[in-house]
Design an enzyme around this catalytic site. Structure first.
Site, PDB file in Angstrom:
ATOM      1  N   ARG A   1      -2.087  -0.913   5.562  1.00 31.61           N
ATOM      2  CA  ARG A   1      -3.290  -1.500   4.971  1.00 31.61           C
ATOM      3  C   ARG A   1      -3.010  -2.872   4.365  1.00 31.61           C
ATOM      4  O   ARG A   1      -3.798  -3.816   4.532  1.00 31.61           O
ATOM      5  CB  ARG A   1      -3.858  -0.555   3.903  1.00 31.61           C
TER       6      ARG A   1
ATOM      7  N   CYS B   1       0.886  -1.169   0.000  1.00 29.97           N
ATOM      8  CA  CYS B   1       0.000   0.000   0.000  1.00 29.97           C
ATOM      9  C   CYS B   1       0.927   1.224   0.000  1.00 29.97           C
ATOM     10  O   CYS B   1       1.834   1.284  -0.820  1.00 29.97           O
ATOM     11  CB  CYS B   1      -0.971  -0.044   1.175  1.00 29.97           C
TER      12      CYS B   1
END
Length: 276
Positions: free
Chosen positions: A241, A236
């Site tokens: 994430r 990410c």
């Protein structure tokens, strides 16, 4: 004690109740439950027996890069602080639809300690099921678990550049669509790693922050030709994430899953990396 990588709140609640019935502490049962929310959220209420962990120790910053693999001093400081000892099963949770608990799973794997569990849906899911919450802070002694970096679930930008044409490599970008297509630029340059497929990280979660069922998860990956035999690279902006995606893939049985160290904050800030 052997627990699954992804543990359900009811499963953990039953285990905690059994330990209490037997008159043992979590330490005596070789279980370490760590709350990775803020100290303020922890003080307001947490799982029985859970200790607070400093999620900031799970990342290293070398500006402009963030989210780098933490060094051994950071990791071992974290483990000592939560009272972890060799042989302990470490169960981590955050608020739900958050990333620190999954990040810890990736760090533990990188340091060769593959006895971690991620609480599905985090604290929000625990509360939604009406399970017990306490403000009592357990007495914790400094842990003696000390680990060394192995790093076989990490890939450097240089390493990835040499593998971009490999037919057995799949790259999964889990940022927003705008970040992927380069209209939301959060590094010196926008775009994505050439050949990467896009799968936004929250699309693998339901509204309560729980992983979708295995069939739905696998269907989303199949639609992007992410094969279980592949080496799968996730990223990410700073591998927060994508740590959740890492956990989902490992849960599904993908064996060779790696994160791009520093993620797009590394790749997108370099002039020698190709961008699409």
């Amino acid at each position: 004690m052997s627990l699954p990588l992804v543990i359900e709140p009811t499963e953990l609640a039953t285990l905690l109740a059994d330990i209490q019935t037997e008159g043992n502490t979590l330490a005596q049962a070789h279980l370490c439950v760590v709350d990775l929310r803020s100290a303020e959220a922890y003080a307001e209420g947490h799982l029985p027996g859970a200790v607070h962990g400093d999620a900031a120790l799970l990342s290293r910053v070398d500006s402009p890069m963030g989210g780098l693999m933490p060094d051994p001093d950071q990791v071992n400081t974290f483990l000592a602080g939560i009272g972890a000892n060799l042989g302990d099963q470490i169960v981590a949770y955050d608020g739900g639809r958050e990333t620190p608990a999954a990040r810890l799973m990736w760090v533990l794997d990188a340091y060769g300690y593959e006895v971690g569990s991620w609480l599905n849906g985090g604290f929000a899911n625990w509360q939604a099921q009406g399970l017990p919450v306490t403000q009592d802070v357990p007495e914790t002694r400094q842990g003696q678990l000390s680990l060394s970096l192995i790093g076989d679930n990490v890939i450097s930008a240089e390493g990835l550049m040499t593998e971009l044409d490999s037919p057995s490599l799949s790259i999964l970008d889990v940022r927003s669509e705008a970040e992927f297509n380069g209209t939301d630029v959060r590094s010196a340059m926008g775009g994505h790693v050439p050949g990467a497929r896009h799968l936004e990280w929250t699309s693998m979660l339901d509204e309560q922050g729980r992983l979708l069922d295995d069939e739905a998860l696998q269907s989303a990956l199949d639609a992007r030709d992410i094969n279980t035999q592949d080496t799968v690279i996730v990223y990410c902006q700073t591998h927060q994430r994508s740590a959740v995606t890492y956990v989902a893939l490992k849960h599904l049985g993908y064996e060779d899953v790696r994160a791009l160290d520093g993620a797009w904050s590394n790749w997108g800030n370099r002039t020698d990396t190709p961008k699409a």
